[in-house]
Design a protein around this motif. Structure first.
Motif, PDB file in Angstrom:
ATOM      1  N   GLY A 115       9.593  23.461   9.849  1.00 19.54           N
ATOM      2  CA  GLY A 115       9.206  23.153  11.225  1.00 19.54           C
ATOM      3  C   GLY A 115       7.970  23.915  11.657  1.00 19.54           C
ATOM      4  N   LEU A 116       7.925  25.196  11.305  1.00 14.75           N
ATOM      5  CA  LEU A 116       6.786  26.034  11.691  1.00 14.75           C
ATOM      6  C   LEU A 116       5.491  25.541  11.048  1.00 14.75           C
ATOM      7  CD1 LEU A 116       5.807  28.536  13.224  1.00 14.75           C
ATOM      8  CD2 LEU A 116       6.369  29.893  11.190  1.00 14.75           C
ATOM      9  N   THR A 117       5.557  25.153   9.775  1.00 12.34           N
ATOM     10  CA  THR A 117       4.341  24.661   9.111  1.00 12.34           C
ATOM     11  C   THR A 117       3.843  23.374   9.767  1.00 12.34           C
ATOM     12  OG1 THR A 117       5.595  23.442   7.406  1.00 12.34           O
ATOM     13  CG2 THR A 117       4.925  25.708   6.886  1.00 12.34           C
ATOM     14  N   ALA A 172      18.450  23.237  14.689  1.00 11.46           N
ATOM     15  CA  ALA A 172      18.016  22.913  13.331  1.00 11.46           C
ATOM     16  C   ALA A 172      17.442  21.499  13.276  1.00 11.46           C
ATOM     17  CB  ALA A 172      19.179  23.055  12.351  1.00 11.46           C
ATOM     18  N   TRP A 173      18.076  20.572  13.974  1.00 11.52           N
ATOM     19  CA  TRP A 173      17.563  19.199  14.002  1.00 11.52           C
ATOM     20  C   TRP A 173      16.204  19.137  14.692  1.00 11.52           C
ATOM     21  CZ3 TRP A 173      18.937  15.461  10.972  1.00 11.52           C
ATOM     22  CH2 TRP A 173      20.234  15.436  10.439  1.00 11.52           C
ATOM     23  N   GLY A 179       8.992  19.645  11.834  1.00 10.03           N
ATOM     24  CA  GLY A 179       8.398  19.601  10.505  1.00 10.03           C
ATOM     25  C   GLY A 179       7.913  18.208  10.143  1.00 10.03           C
ATOM     26  N   ILE A 180       8.790  17.230  10.318  1.00  9.57           N
ATOM     27  CA  ILE A 180       8.442  15.859   9.925  1.00  9.57           C
ATOM     28  C   ILE A 180       7.292  15.325  10.782  1.00  9.57           C
ATOM     29  CG2 ILE A 180       9.250  13.463   9.843  1.00  9.57           C
ATOM     30  CD1 ILE A 180      12.080  14.652   9.220  1.00  9.57           C
ATOM     31  N   PHE A 181       7.487  15.347  12.099  1.00 10.31           N
ATOM     32  CA  PHE A 181       6.486  14.740  12.979  1.00 10.31           C
ATOM     33  C   PHE A 181       5.270  15.633  13.179  1.00 10.31           C
ATOM     34  CE2 PHE A 181      10.243  12.231  13.957  1.00 10.31           C
ATOM     35  CZ  PHE A 181       9.699  10.953  13.915  1.00 10.31           C
ATOM     36  N   GLY A 182       5.434  16.938  12.954  1.00 13.99           N
ATOM     37  CA  GLY A 182       4.275  17.819  12.996  1.00 13.99           C
ATOM     38  C   GLY A 182       3.301  17.500  11.879  1.00 13.99           C
TER      39      GLY A 182
END
Length: 197
Positions: A115-117, A172-173, A179-182
């Motif tokens: 998520g952070l990346t 977490a979700w 992560g995915i949409f970022g």
């Protein structure tokens, strides 16, 4: 479309607060500093599973992050230095809040790092467009305003119920979505800039 593009729609709500801040001699840099402190406290709150404190502090971060630029524009004191400070603080705020979530028990660290990346790459591509002379670009699926709303929503939902969804917490979700949409947003921004070069 990200919520960042709807800033003008909240102007009637923000303007009276901006006027009050100016009367109280609260500067844009002061608002930026408060937003950073709020993000740091949010991170600590989430790390300690104090979800109410963490969620409240994310709300404070969002409010003061919106106010700094609005106050600067109202006082006609916008500057490249202030813009640079604001973006630097925003990235540290993202790091504090997200790391606080996955460093504690609210989210697996693997999901948190992913998520952070996504968040950092999307943000980087938004400002890198300006660095190469295209102009700042905030298009794509997931902007900062969207992320803050999702985190606040996750906090409220977690206060109502701590039930897991397919083995993962709501936080977490949300970080998985980051992560995915970022990363999708980063690709969208990359393509936009690449076509302009």
């Amino acid at each position: 479309m990200t919520l960042d593009s709807y800033r003008d729609h909240v102007k009637p709500i923000i303007d009276p607060v901006v006027s009050a801040c100016i009367r109280l001699k609260i500067t844009p840099d002061c608002c930026t500093a408060i937003s950073l402190v709020a993000a740091a406290v949010a991170g600590v709150g989430f790390y300690l599973s104090e979800i109410g404190i963490g969620t409240l502090c994310i709300l404070l971060n969002a409010i003061f992050d919106a106010l700094d630029g609005s106050i600067a524009r109202a006082m006609n004191i916008q500057s490249m230095r202030g813009d640079f400070l604001d973006h630097t603080v925003d990235r540290y705020a993202d790091i504090f809040m997200i790391c606080g979530i996955f460093a504690g028990p609210l989210c697996p660290w693997q999901v948190g790092v992913f998520g952070l990346t996504g968040v950092l790459m999307a943000s980087y591509l938004g400002t890198q467009a300006q660095a190469v002379g295209i102009g700042r670009f905030y298009g794509g699926f997931l902007g900062r305003a969207d992320r803050l709303i999702l985190l606040i929503g996750a906090g409220i939902a977690s206060l109502i119920s701590s039930a897991l969804i397919i083995g993962m917490s709501i936080f977490a979700w949300v970080l998985l979505i980051f992560g995915i949409f970022g990363h999708i947003t980063a690709v969208q921004r990359f393509i936009h800039v690449w076509k302009q070069l």
